[in-house]
Design a protein around this motif. Structure first.
Motif, PDB file in Angstrom:
ATOM      1  N   ASN A  44      -5.744 -42.564  39.622  1.00  8.83           N
ATOM      2  CA  ASN A  44      -4.488 -42.179  40.269  1.00  8.83           C
ATOM      3  C   ASN A  44      -4.691 -41.284  41.497  1.00  8.83           C
ATOM      4  OD1 ASN A  44      -2.409 -43.414  38.459  1.00  8.83           O
ATOM      5  ND2 ASN A  44      -3.572 -42.254  36.963  1.00  8.83           N
ATOM      6  N   LYS A  45      -5.967 -41.125  41.902  1.00  2.00           N
ATOM      7  CA  LYS A  45      -6.319 -40.321  43.088  1.00  2.00           C
ATOM      8  C   LYS A  45      -5.678 -38.934  43.054  1.00  2.00           C
ATOM      9  CE  LYS A  45      -6.977 -44.332  46.121  1.00  2.00           C
ATOM     10  NZ  LYS A  45      -7.172 -45.298  45.097  1.00  2.00           N
ATOM     11  N   LEU A  46      -5.901 -38.222  41.948  1.00  2.00           N
ATOM     12  CA  LEU A  46      -5.306 -36.902  41.759  1.00  2.00           C
ATOM     13  C   LEU A  46      -6.255 -35.764  42.131  1.00  2.00           C
ATOM     14  CD1 LEU A  46      -3.476 -37.588  38.380  1.00  2.00           C
ATOM     15  CD2 LEU A  46      -2.513 -37.608  40.670  1.00  2.00           C
ATOM     16  N   GLN A  47      -7.496 -36.092  42.477  1.00  2.00           N
ATOM     17  CA  GLN A  47      -8.435 -35.056  42.897  1.00  2.00           C
ATOM     18  C   GLN A  47      -8.091 -34.673  44.335  1.00  2.00           C
ATOM     19  OE1 GLN A  47     -12.470 -36.220  42.266  1.00  2.00           O
ATOM     20  NE2 GLN A  47     -13.225 -34.127  42.316  1.00  2.00           N
ATOM     21  N   ASP A  48      -7.982 -33.375  44.589  1.00  2.00           N
ATOM     22  CA  ASP A  48      -7.615 -32.897  45.922  1.00  2.00           C
ATOM     23  C   ASP A  48      -8.662 -33.340  46.945  1.00  2.00           C
ATOM     24  OD1 ASP A  48      -5.608 -30.672  47.126  1.00  2.00           O
ATOM     25  OD2 ASP A  48      -7.566 -30.526  48.102  1.00  2.00           O
ATOM     26  N   THR A  49      -8.211 -33.845  48.080  1.00  2.00           N
ATOM     27  CA  THR A  49      -9.153 -34.358  49.079  1.00  2.00           C
ATOM     28  C   THR A  49      -9.893 -33.249  49.814  1.00  2.00           C
ATOM     29  OG1 THR A  49      -7.295 -34.553  50.605  1.00  2.00           O
ATOM     30  CG2 THR A  49      -7.982 -36.556  49.483  1.00  2.00           C
ATOM     31  N   LYS A  50      -9.251 -32.102  50.014  1.00  2.00           N
ATOM     32  CA  LYS A  50      -9.900 -30.994  50.725  1.00  2.00           C
ATOM     33  C   LYS A  50     -10.784 -30.163  49.807  1.00  2.00           C
ATOM     34  CE  LYS A  50      -6.371 -30.624  54.307  1.00  2.00           C
ATOM     35  NZ  LYS A  50      -5.556 -31.754  53.857  1.00  2.00           N
ATOM     36  N   ASN A  51     -10.231 -29.767  48.658  1.00  4.60           N
ATOM     37  CA  ASN A  51     -10.999 -28.995  47.684  1.00  4.60           C
ATOM     38  C   ASN A  51     -11.176 -29.855  46.438  1.00  4.60           C
ATOM     39  OD1 ASN A  51     -12.091 -27.228  45.850  1.00  4.60           O
ATOM     40  ND2 ASN A  51     -10.633 -25.579  46.240  1.00  4.60           N
ATOM     41  N   ARG A  52     -12.329 -30.506  46.320  1.00  3.88           N
ATOM     42  CA  ARG A  52     -12.573 -31.480  45.255  1.00  3.88           C
ATOM     43  C   ARG A  52     -12.554 -30.866  43.857  1.00  3.88           C
ATOM     44  NH1 ARG A  52     -12.399 -36.466  46.366  1.00  3.88           N
ATOM     45  NH2 ARG A  52     -14.186 -37.127  45.165  1.00  3.88           N
ATOM     46  N   ARG A  53     -12.593 -29.540  43.769  1.00  7.74           N
ATOM     47  CA  ARG A  53     -12.528 -28.887  42.456  1.00  7.74           C
ATOM     48  C   ARG A  53     -11.124 -28.882  41.880  1.00  7.74           C
ATOM     49  NH1 ARG A  53     -16.001 -23.400  43.297  1.00  7.74           N
ATOM     50  NH2 ARG A  53     -18.019 -24.373  43.586  1.00  7.74           N
ATOM     51  N   ASN A  54     -10.129 -29.091  42.745  1.00 12.49           N
ATOM     52  CA  ASN A  54      -8.740 -29.034  42.298  1.00 12.49           C
ATOM     53  C   ASN A  54      -8.200 -30.398  41.906  1.00 12.49           C
ATOM     54  OD1 ASN A  54      -8.620 -26.302  42.668  1.00 12.49           O
ATOM     55  ND2 ASN A  54      -7.680 -26.420  44.672  1.00 12.49           N
ATOM     56  N   ILE A  55      -7.370 -30.374  40.870  1.00 15.20           N
ATOM     57  CA  ILE A  55      -6.694 -31.580  40.403  1.00 15.20           C
ATOM     58  C   ILE A  55      -5.205 -31.390  40.684  1.00 15.20           C
ATOM     59  CG2 ILE A  55      -6.274 -33.086  38.417  1.00 15.20           C
ATOM     60  CD1 ILE A  55      -9.322 -32.584  39.192  1.00 15.20           C
ATOM     61  N   ASN A  56      -4.614 -32.344  41.399  1.00 14.92           N
ATOM     62  CA  ASN A  56      -3.178 -32.313  41.675  1.00 14.92           C
ATOM     63  C   ASN A  56      -2.480 -33.110  40.580  1.00 14.92           C
ATOM     64  OD1 ASN A  56      -3.530 -30.922  44.156  1.00 14.92           O
ATOM     65  ND2 ASN A  56      -4.172 -32.847  45.073  1.00 14.92           N
ATOM     66  N   ALA A  57      -1.665 -32.433  39.795  1.00 16.30           N
ATOM     67  CA  ALA A  57      -1.042 -33.060  38.630  1.00 16.30           C
ATOM     68  C   ALA A  57       0.088 -34.000  39.022  1.00 16.30           C
ATOM     69  CB  ALA A  57      -0.515 -31.978  37.697  1.00 16.30           C
ATOM     70  N   ASP A  58       0.116 -35.169  38.357  1.00 16.15           N
ATOM     71  CA  ASP A  58       1.301 -36.016  38.449  1.00 16.15           C
ATOM     72  C   ASP A  58       2.228 -35.569  37.316  1.00 16.15           C
ATOM     73  OD1 ASP A  58       0.099 -37.009  36.160  1.00 16.15           O
ATOM     74  OD2 ASP A  58      -0.146 -39.053  36.904  1.00 16.15           O
ATOM     75  N   GLU A  59       3.322 -36.276  37.083  1.00 13.67           N
ATOM     76  CA  GLU A  59       4.284 -35.837  36.060  1.00 13.67           C
ATOM     77  C   GLU A  59       3.652 -35.743  34.670  1.00 13.67           C
ATOM     78  OE1 GLU A  59       7.316 -34.494  36.609  1.00 13.67           O
ATOM     79  OE2 GLU A  59       6.622 -34.707  38.670  1.00 13.67           O
ATOM     80  N   ALA A  60       2.820 -36.717  34.307  1.00 14.81           N
ATOM     81  CA  ALA A  60       2.189 -36.718  32.980  1.00 14.81           C
ATOM     82  C   ALA A  60       1.234 -35.542  32.811  1.00 14.81           C
ATOM     83  CB  ALA A  60       1.458 -38.036  32.743  1.00 14.81           C
ATOM     84  N   LEU A  61       0.426 -35.277  33.843  1.00 13.27           N
ATOM     85  CA  LEU A  61      -0.549 -34.182  33.739  1.00 13.27           C
ATOM     86  C   LEU A  61       0.108 -32.811  33.863  1.00 13.27           C
ATOM     87  CD1 LEU A  61      -3.775 -35.320  35.618  1.00 13.27           C
ATOM     88  CD2 LEU A  61      -3.438 -34.968  33.192  1.00 13.27           C
ATOM     89  N   LYS A  62       1.216 -32.731  34.571  1.00 13.03           N
ATOM     90  CA  LYS A  62       1.885 -31.440  34.742  1.00 13.03           C
ATOM     91  C   LYS A  62       2.266 -30.853  33.375  1.00 13.03           C
ATOM     92  CE  LYS A  62       4.562 -30.888  38.431  1.00 13.03           C
ATOM     93  NZ  LYS A  62       5.744 -30.855  39.293  1.00 13.03           N
ATOM     94  N   VAL A  63       2.692 -31.723  32.453  1.00 12.11           N
ATOM     95  CA  VAL A  63       3.044 -31.274  31.096  1.00 12.11           C
ATOM     96  C   VAL A  63       1.799 -30.731  30.391  1.00 12.11           C
ATOM     97  CG1 VAL A  63       3.992 -31.991  28.862  1.00 12.11           C
ATOM     98  CG2 VAL A  63       4.907 -32.970  30.973  1.00 12.11           C
ATOM     99  N   VAL A  64       0.689 -31.449  30.525  1.00 11.35           N
ATOM    100  CA  VAL A  64      -0.582 -31.023  29.912  1.00 11.35           C
ATOM    101  C   VAL A  64      -1.070 -29.713  30.523  1.00 11.35           C
ATOM    102  CG1 VAL A  64      -3.002 -31.638  29.528  1.00 11.35           C
ATOM    103  CG2 VAL A  64      -1.238 -33.394  29.356  1.00 11.35           C
ATOM    104  N   PHE A  65      -0.862 -29.554  31.832  1.00 11.57           N
ATOM    105  CA  PHE A  65      -1.327 -28.362  32.545  1.00 11.57           C
ATOM    106  C   PHE A  65      -0.346 -27.199  32.462  1.00 11.57           C
ATOM    107  CE2 PHE A  65      -3.972 -31.087  35.732  1.00 11.57           C
ATOM    108  CZ  PHE A  65      -4.877 -31.372  34.725  1.00 11.57           C
TER     109      PHE A  65
END
Length: 85
Positions: A44-65
């Motif tokens: 789902n291309k959720l890894q941040d393009t500038k800072n690869r350590r960051n994960i940008n949550a979609d709706e499903a992951l936002k609940v988990v995070f």
């Protein structure tokens, strides 16, 4: 000498309903949860393009995070472990 596998990592754990949206509802070992999570993030291309350590949550992951829009990969494991029984 063969590396000894930690049995705690191989014990199947039940994902919460929120985490099951991402990794499936079957009880699986922690290592498999991590693999499936990364497969989902990459697909789902959720890894941040500038800072690869960051994960940008979609709706499903936002609940988990815990409602966070972005988490770094080190915090991710801590947040995900709250969703495993």
């Amino acid at each position: 000498m063969a590396r000894k596998i930690n049995k705690a990592f191989m014990k199947p754990l039940q994902p919460s309903d929120a985490l099951a949206e991402v990794v499936g509802s079957k009880a699986i070992p922690r290592t498999e949860v991590t693999k499936k999570l990364w497969a989902y993030i990459k697909k789902n291309k959720l890894q941040d393009t500038k800072n690869r350590r960051n994960i940008n949550a979609d709706e499903a992951l936002k609940v988990v995070f815990g409602g966070k829009k972005t988490v770094n990969m080190f915090d991710m494991t801590k947040l995900v472990s709250k969703h495993l029984k």
